[in-house]
Design a protein around this motif. Structure first.
Motif, short mmCIF file in Angstrom:
data_model
loop_
_atom_site.label_atom_id
_atom_site.label_comp_id
_atom_site.label_asym_id
_atom_site.label_seq_id
_atom_site.Cartn_x
_atom_site.Cartn_y
_atom_site.Cartn_z
N ASP A 1 0.83 -1.21 0.00
CA ASP A 1 0.00 0.00 0.00
C ASP A 1 0.86 1.26 0.00
N ALA B 1 2.15 1.60 -3.57
CA ALA B 1 1.11 2.12 -4.46
C ALA B 1 1.00 3.64 -4.34
N LYS B 2 1.10 4.15 -3.12
CA LYS B 2 1.02 5.61 -2.92
C LYS B 2 2.24 6.31 -3.51
N TYR C 1 4.02 5.25 -6.09
CA TYR C 1 3.82 5.27 -7.53
C TYR C 1 2.87 6.39 -7.94
N HIS C 2 1.77 6.53 -7.20
CA HIS C 2 0.80 7.55 -7.57
C HIS C 2 1.45 8.93 -7.55
N ILE D 1 3.96 9.43 -10.55
CA ILE D 1 3.43 9.47 -11.91
C ILE D 1 2.43 10.62 -12.09
N SER D 2 1.58 10.82 -11.10
CA SER D 2 0.60 11.91 -11.24
C SER D 2 1.31 13.26 -11.23
N GLY D 3 2.37 13.35 -10.42
CA GLY D 3 3.18 14.55 -10.45
C GLY D 3 2.49 15.74 -9.81
N GLY E 1 3.48 16.16 -15.15
CA GLY E 1 3.34 14.78 -14.67
C GLY E 1 4.68 14.08 -14.65
N GLY E 2 4.65 12.84 -14.17
CA GLY E 2 5.88 12.06 -14.07
C GLY E 2 5.90 10.93 -15.09
N TYR F 1 7.81 7.04 -16.04
CA TYR F 1 8.18 5.89 -15.21
C TYR F 1 9.67 5.91 -14.94
#
Lengths: 389, 389
Positions: free
Chosen positions: A192, A195-196, A198-199, A202-204, A209-210, A212
Motif C-alpha cells: 500500500d 502504491a502511494k 507510484y501515484h 506518476i501523477s506529479g 506529470g511524471g 516511469y
C-alpha cells in the motif's frame, strides 16, 4: 514531437562523431535505449526487442532500425526524417531463423559499409552475445570495435534543458519521498505504501506529470535493509522496523533519485548512530564538490569522516546519472570512488548514495545534485536525516 | 523466504538437467533474471549488474554468483544453501579492468570445469557480447554452446502454485483495467490515469498486493494508437480520442496481461468496425484452444475471420508468458502464429493479443488464459468489447 531542438540533437551527434573519429570508426551501432533516445529523441517501451540506431560519420542524421510495429512510434518521437526510419519485418521477432541483427548487417552492406570499422556497445544491456555473433557472421569483412559508453560519456554534461527536466524530477522525488515517510506506519502493508509512492511519482504536480523511473521503488524492511535491491511484499510494518526507501522522480526519462531511511520505534542505537555518520560523511563529501575537483577527492572527504568512526565502505559513493530506461538510471561512466580521476565541470549530475549495509541492517540517505560554477545544486528537498516514528 | 517448496525447485532443476544432457552440456550459466528466479527463487532488482546462476549437472543445487551487496538478498529469497551463494567484489562494478564474468570464469576453473561444454544464454537480455567475450578469454579450453531459451522452455507448463499466482494477477489486472476505463475522460491528463492504474496494480486487494509488472502501462492515444509501445505524457484526453490500454497484474513476478481500447465520442466507424472484427476473430481463436491443438491452428482460426473482412495481420497473435522481469513479460518460446507447431497441453499460459495497427489508428483487445483439460480458463474478467464514452 521530439523533446529537444533539432539543433541540440545535431550537437549531440557532432560530439559523438568526434569520439568516433578518435576511435577510428565510421559506423556506430547504438543499442542502449538511453543512447538511442539521446541521439534521436526516440522514446517507447520497445527495447524488449532488438533495435539499433546507426550513426554514419558522413551523414548528418542517424538511421533508426526497429520492429515494423514501432516505426510509427519513431516517426512521432524522433527528430529524424521518415527516410531514416527503417523497419524490419515482424518475422524477425523471437525467431530461430531470422535475427534483427541480420537485417542490420544487410542494411550496412547496402550502404557499402560492410568492410568498415564498426563500433558496437559490447556491454550495453540489450546488446546480447547473439547480436554480436550475427553481425560478425553477416559482415565478415568488417572490423568491430568496442564502443561501450562512447555515447554515455557524451551524455555526462547536461544542457540547460536537460537540467530543467532533472529539477522537475527533483520536485517529484521530494513529493514521493514525503508520501513514503508519511505512509509507512505499524500495521500498514508494504504494497500500500508502494502504491502511494507510484501515484505520487506518476501523477506529479498540476504543472507537470511524471514518467516511469528506470528502477522501481526499492524499500527493504527490517533485516532486509541489509539487501539494498529488495522491492516490497504484502507484509505489514512492525514496531522496531527500519525501512530504507530509494526511488526517483522521472520527467521525460530524466531522473532525480533519492534515498531515505525510516525507523518505527523502538529505535536501535546502532541505526541512529550509523545514520549520523552517514549524514556527516555525505555533508563533508558534498562540501568538496566544485568544478576542477576530481571525483576521488570527493570520495576521500567521505572516507575520512567514516573512518574516524571506525566504518568502511567497499562500494562506491555515487555515480553519474540522468536520462535512462530500465533497468538502471545510472550512466555507468563516472563514479564517486577511489581512483576515479574524472574532473568535475558544471552541469555534471550525480546521485551521491552513501549506503552502508552491515550484516543485519543498513542505512541509506542520499542526494542528487548538479555541479554548479562554485559548488552544487540539490535536485530534491527532503530533510537529510533518519526519520523516526 | 522462497515462494515455492524446495521440492518444486528441485523438480525444475531436474527438468533443466535433462535438457542439458540432451545438449551435451555439463555446465549451464543462467543470466536471464526470470530463469534465475525460476531455478533458485532469487528475487531482487539487481539485474542491472551482471549476475549468474551456475547449474552443474552433478550437483543438486545451483550456485548464485552476484554482486557482494546483493548476497544478503540471495540468502533471504533463494532456497539454496549459503555455501552456494558466491559474491563477487564491488570493484567489478562498471570497471574497465575487472568484469563479473572474469570472476565466473575463475569460479568454473576452481571447480575444474574450465574444459567443459558450457551452455550460455546468448540472446538473453542481460547476457551482453562482453559477457561472452570475457568468458571465452577466461576459459580458453571450454566449448560454449548456445542454450538460449533452454530454461524458458522448461517454464512453459505451469504448476498449480504458479497458476494460483496468475489467477491473482488476473484479479489485479481486471481491477486496474476497470480503473483505466473509468478514469479516461475528456480533459483528464494521461499521467493522472497512469497514476491511478499503478495504484490499483500495486495496492491490489485486501487479500493480496501486487508486484511491479515487467512492462509499464502502455497507453497510446489518438494517432499514437498506431504505435503500440508508447507510454503516457501530461497531455489531456480530447473528444474523439481512441486510447489503447495494455497492462498487466503481477503477483510475485507472475503476470496476467490485458489490453482494451476505449473511444471518447464522437467515434469513428473505422474504429468500431475494426474492434468488432478483432473481437470476433479472437473469439474464434479462443474456441480453437484445447489440448492437442497446435498453436498455428489457433492462429488460423483468427486469420480466417479477419480475412473474411479484408484485414491482414503480419505480427503474431500472442505468446506464452508468466514469470518475468523487465523489459518483457513474454517467455519468447511459443507464439500463436503461422508455423508454430507447439502442441497445447494443460497449464500452458498465453497472452492472446490480436492488436491491429493501421496507418493512423489501432485497436487492441486481448485475453490472458491457461489451457485446461478441454478448453481454456481466462485470468481476467473485463468485458470483451470496445469501450465507448
Amino acid at each position: 514531437m521530439p523533446l529537444f531542438s533539432t539543433y541540440e540533437y545535431l550537437q549531440r551527434l557532432e560530439k559523438t562523431k568526434e569520439s568516433m573519429e578518435m576511435l577510428g570508426i565510421d559506423v556506430l551501432l547504438i543499442t542502449d535505449p538511453a543512447n538511442m533516445n539521446y541521439l534521436s529523441g526516440y522514446d517507447g517501451w520497445s527495447f524488449y526487442v532488438h533495435q539499433t540506431l546507426v550513426v554514419l560519420l558522413e551523414e548528418e542524421q542517424p538511421y533508426w532500425i526497429g520492429r515494423a510495429q514501432d516505426a510509427n512510434g519513431a516517426k512521432h518521437t524522433a527528430f529524424i526524417d521518415t527516410s531514416h526510419i527503417v523497419p524490419y519485418p515482424e518475422d524477425h521477432i523471437h525467431s530461430d531463423a531470422r535475427h534483427p541483427m541480420d537485417f542490420v548487417a544487410s542494411f550496412l552492406k547496402d550502404k557499402q559499409k560492410g568492410n568498415r570499422r564498426i563500433g558496437i556497445e559490447k556491454d550495453a544491456y540489450y546488446f546480447t552475445a547473439k547480436c554480436a555473433e550475427r553481425l560478425e557472421s553477416g559482415l565478415p569483412d568488417a572490423t568491430f570495435v568496442d564502443a561501450t559508453l562512447l555515447v554515455n560519456r557524451v551524455r555526462i554534461v547536461k544542457s540547460e534543458q536537460e537540467i530543467a527536466y532533472m529539477r522537475q524530477a527533483g520536485v517529484l522525488v521530494s513529493q514521493a519521498m514525503r508520501v513514503a515517510m508519511d505512509s509507512i506506519a505499524v500495521g500498514v502493508r508494504e504494497c500500500d505504501v508502494a502504491a502511494k509512492i507510484y501515484h505520487a511519482q506518476i501523477s506529479g504536480t498540476p504543472q507537470f506529470g511524471g514518467d516511469y523511473p528506470a528502477i522501481v521503488p526499492l524499500m527493504p524492511r527490517g533485516e532486509m535493509t541489509s539487501a539494498p535491491h529488495i522491492t516490497w511484499s504484502d507484509d505489514r510494518y512492525r514496531e522496531g522496523d527500519a525501512v530504507i526507501v530509494e526511488l526517483a522522480g522521472c520527467v521525460r526519462r530524466y531522473h532525480s533519485p533519492l534515498a531515505r531511511t525510516l525507523v518505527l520505534s523502538p529505535t536501535s542505537p546502532n541505526v541512529t548512530d550509523l545514520a549520523k555518520v552517514v549524514v556527516e560523511g555525505m555533508e563533508s563529501a558534498l562540501a568538496a564538490v566544485k568544478p576542477g575537483v576530481r571525483l576521488e577527492e570527493v570520495e576521500q572527504a567521505w572516507r575520512k569522516v567514516i573512518e574516524r568512526y571506525g566504518f568502511q565502505k567497499e562500494s562506491r559513493l555515487g555515480y553519474s546519472m540522468g536520462l535512462n530506461y530500465p533497468p538502471d538510471w545510472g550512466e555507468h561512466t563516472a563514479s564517486i570512488r577511489r581512483g576515479d580521476q574524472t574532473v568535475l565541470v558544471p552541469n555534471m549530475t550525480f546521485h551521491m548514495i552513501p549506503g552502508m549495509w552491515l550484516d543485519d541492517f543498513g542505512v541509506e540517505i542520499s542526494e542528487s545534485f548538479r555541479v554548479t560554477e562554485n559548488g552544487y545544486e540539490l535536485f530534491a528537498d527532503v530533510e537529510r536525516q533518519l526519520f523516526i516514528k
